[in-house]
Design an enzyme around this catalytic site. Structure first.
Site, PDB file in Angstrom:
ATOM      1  N   ASP A  21       0.792  -1.241   0.000  1.00 36.28           N
ATOM      2  CA  ASP A  21       0.000   0.000   0.000  1.00 36.28           C
ATOM      3  C   ASP A  21       0.821   1.288   0.000  1.00 36.28           C
ATOM      4  O   ASP A  21       0.508   2.231   0.752  1.00 36.28           O
ATOM      5  CB  ASP A  21      -0.963   0.012   1.209  1.00 36.28           C
ATOM      6  CG  ASP A  21      -1.955  -1.132   1.170  1.00 36.28           C
ATOM      7  OD1 ASP A  21      -1.863  -1.991   0.270  1.00 36.28           O
ATOM      8  OD2 ASP A  21      -2.830  -1.183   2.054  1.00 36.28           O
ATOM      9  N   ASP A  63      -4.510  -0.625  -1.625  1.00 33.09           N
ATOM     10  CA  ASP A  63      -5.819  -0.435  -1.038  1.00 33.09           C
ATOM     11  C   ASP A  63      -6.677   0.142  -2.166  1.00 33.09           C
ATOM     12  O   ASP A  63      -6.263   1.117  -2.818  1.00 33.09           O
ATOM     13  CB  ASP A  63      -5.662   0.570   0.108  1.00 33.09           C
ATOM     14  CG  ASP A  63      -6.569   0.319   1.282  1.00 33.09           C
ATOM     15  OD1 ASP A  63      -6.978  -0.836   1.505  1.00 33.09           O
ATOM     16  OD2 ASP A  63      -6.850   1.303   2.012  1.00 33.09           O
ATOM     17  N   HIS A  65     -10.463   0.907  -2.661  1.00 29.24           N
ATOM     18  CA  HIS A  65     -11.836   0.918  -2.135  1.00 29.24           C
ATOM     19  C   HIS A  65     -12.858   1.467  -3.133  1.00 29.24           C
ATOM     20  O   HIS A  65     -12.587   2.456  -3.807  1.00 29.24           O
ATOM     21  CB  HIS A  65     -11.905   1.811  -0.897  1.00 29.24           C
ATOM     22  CG  HIS A  65     -11.079   1.346   0.267  1.00 29.24           C
ATOM     23  ND1 HIS A  65     -11.182   0.099   0.823  1.00 29.24           N
ATOM     24  CD2 HIS A  65     -10.138   1.991   1.016  1.00 29.24           C
ATOM     25  CE1 HIS A  65     -10.354  -0.001   1.850  1.00 29.24           C
ATOM     26  NE2 HIS A  65      -9.698   1.126   1.987  1.00 29.24           N
ATOM     27  N   SER A  71     -14.883   0.992   5.330  1.00 26.95           N
ATOM     28  CA  SER A  71     -13.718   1.528   6.048  1.00 26.95           C
ATOM     29  C   SER A  71     -13.883   3.020   6.348  1.00 26.95           C
ATOM     30  O   SER A  71     -13.238   3.557   7.245  1.00 26.95           O
ATOM     31  CB  SER A  71     -12.473   1.324   5.170  1.00 26.95           C
ATOM     32  OG  SER A  71     -11.326   1.800   5.801  1.00 26.95           O
ATOM     33  N   HIS A  82     -10.349   7.196   1.557  1.00 25.53           N
ATOM     34  CA  HIS A  82      -8.971   7.130   1.051  1.00 25.53           C
ATOM     35  C   HIS A  82      -8.873   6.021   0.010  1.00 25.53           C
ATOM     36  O   HIS A  82      -9.673   5.080   0.035  1.00 25.53           O
ATOM     37  CB  HIS A  82      -7.996   6.844   2.206  1.00 25.53           C
ATOM     38  CG  HIS A  82      -8.258   5.527   2.857  1.00 25.53           C
ATOM     39  ND1 HIS A  82      -9.218   5.357   3.841  1.00 25.53           N
ATOM     40  CD2 HIS A  82      -7.742   4.291   2.629  1.00 25.53           C
ATOM     41  CE1 HIS A  82      -9.264   4.088   4.188  1.00 25.53           C
ATOM     42  NE2 HIS A  82      -8.386   3.405   3.465  1.00 25.53           N
ATOM     43  N   LYS A 107      -6.865  -4.757  -3.069  1.00 21.94           N
ATOM     44  CA  LYS A 107      -7.602  -5.337  -1.935  1.00 21.94           C
ATOM     45  C   LYS A 107      -8.600  -4.358  -1.358  1.00 21.94           C
ATOM     46  O   LYS A 107      -8.543  -3.171  -1.668  1.00 21.94           O
ATOM     47  CB  LYS A 107      -6.614  -5.783  -0.854  1.00 21.94           C
ATOM     48  CG  LYS A 107      -5.909  -4.607  -0.223  1.00 21.94           C
ATOM     49  CD  LYS A 107      -4.993  -5.064   0.879  1.00 21.94           C
ATOM     50  CE  LYS A 107      -4.228  -3.905   1.449  1.00 21.94           C
ATOM     51  NZ  LYS A 107      -5.076  -2.928   2.142  1.00 21.94           N
ATOM     52  N   GLU A 114     -13.911  -4.926   5.371  1.00 20.03           N
ATOM     53  CA  GLU A 114     -12.592  -4.299   5.547  1.00 20.03           C
ATOM     54  C   GLU A 114     -11.546  -5.373   5.296  1.00 20.03           C
ATOM     55  O   GLU A 114     -11.768  -6.549   5.624  1.00 20.03           O
ATOM     56  CB  GLU A 114     -12.459  -3.713   6.961  1.00 20.03           C
ATOM     57  CG  GLU A 114     -11.118  -3.038   7.250  1.00 20.03           C
ATOM     58  CD  GLU A 114     -10.764  -1.863   6.308  1.00 20.03           C
ATOM     59  OE1 GLU A 114     -10.479  -2.120   5.112  1.00 20.03           O
ATOM     60  OE2 GLU A 114     -10.764  -0.715   6.790  1.00 20.03           O
ATOM     61  N   ALA A 142       0.478   0.684   6.194  1.00 21.18           N
ATOM     62  CA  ALA A 142       1.074   1.259   7.393  1.00 21.18           C
ATOM     63  C   ALA A 142       1.499   0.109   8.298  1.00 21.18           C
ATOM     64  O   ALA A 142       0.827  -0.913   8.373  1.00 21.18           O
ATOM     65  CB  ALA A 142       0.048   2.138   8.119  1.00 21.18           C
ATOM     66  N   CYS A 146      -1.958  -2.413   7.645  1.00 22.18           N
ATOM     67  CA  CYS A 146      -1.898  -3.361   6.527  1.00 22.18           C
ATOM     68  C   CYS A 146      -0.609  -4.166   6.494  1.00 22.18           C
ATOM     69  O   CYS A 146      -0.629  -5.337   6.108  1.00 22.18           O
ATOM     70  CB  CYS A 146      -2.158  -2.639   5.216  1.00 22.18           C
ATOM     71  SG  CYS A 146      -3.896  -2.113   5.137  1.00 22.18           S
TER      72      CYS A 146
END
Ligand code: VGL
Ligand code: ZN
Length: 203
Positions: A21, A63, A65, A71, A82, A107, A114, A142, A146
């Protein structure tokens, strides 16, 4: 380095770099900034050069979304919106030198689920097995979300894990979260290494 033995981190066949990520929204100025997240970009680039030089596989998770993902606070989650699919913030970090043949694993795509781990709801394990990966070198963002979840799943799946200590940063929503995440990962069997360990190999 205990369980892995002396110099066992030397790169060899079956090793893969997993970049978690490393996206614009997680950098300072982004929607969910990880303090000093930008500092890992040049370090990850150095790891990429080492892995490419040895023709080892490189995977980047992202990531990814949908706009209404759970989330996000307005949908019951913890975070500001985000890494929304196809937006600027979801792009990989500027200056990150991903090779043309990098495997990208997206993902946290399902609106109601989540997924901090790169393995959750993805084909990451199958992709890694397809290249014969047995040991993963994991960095990115982070450390306390993740990276932590991805490393825990990797260990549970039987991969050897080297955590790239110089290539991770934490959100630290509660002070010390990042340090606790590192302790948790090492207590579960991840070995901590830095670029110097790989660059200063004898022979
Ligand atoms: C992450 C919070 C929300 C991460 C992703 O990549 O660590 N953290 N979504
Ligand atoms: Zn997210």
């Amino acid at each position: 380095m205990g369980a892995f033995g002396q110099y066992s981190w030397a790169l060899r066949k079956g090793d893969a770099l997993v970049i978690v990520d490393l996206q614009r929204d997680f950098l300072p100025g982004g929607a969910l900034p990880v303090p000093r997240g930008d500092e890992v970009v040049p370090v990850v680039n150095a790891y990429i050069r080492l892995f490419r030089g040895k023709e080892l596989s490189i995977v980047a998770t992202r990531d990814w979304h949908p706009p209404d993902h759970c989330s996000f606070r307005e949908h019951g989650g913890l975070w500001p919106p985000h890494c929304v699919q196809d937006t600027l913030g979801a792009q990989f970090a500027p200056g990150l030198d991903l090779p043309p043949d990098v495997v990208i694993v997206s993902k946290a795509i399902k609106p109601h689920e989540e997924a901090y781990s790169g393995f959750q709801g993805t084909d990451l394990d199958e992709r890694l097995r397809a290249f014969g990966a047995r040991r993963l070198y994991v960095g990115g963002l982070a450390a306390d979300y993740c990276v932590l979840s991805t490393v825990k799943d990797a260990l549970a799946l039987g991969y050897g894990v080297f955590l790239l200590k110089d290539a991770i940063r934490a959100v630290d929503l509660n002070p010390g979260d990042g340090d606790r995440a590192i302790e948790e990962m090492t207590s579960l069997g991840a070995a901590l290494i830095t670029l110097e360990d790989l660059e200063n190999m004898p022979g």
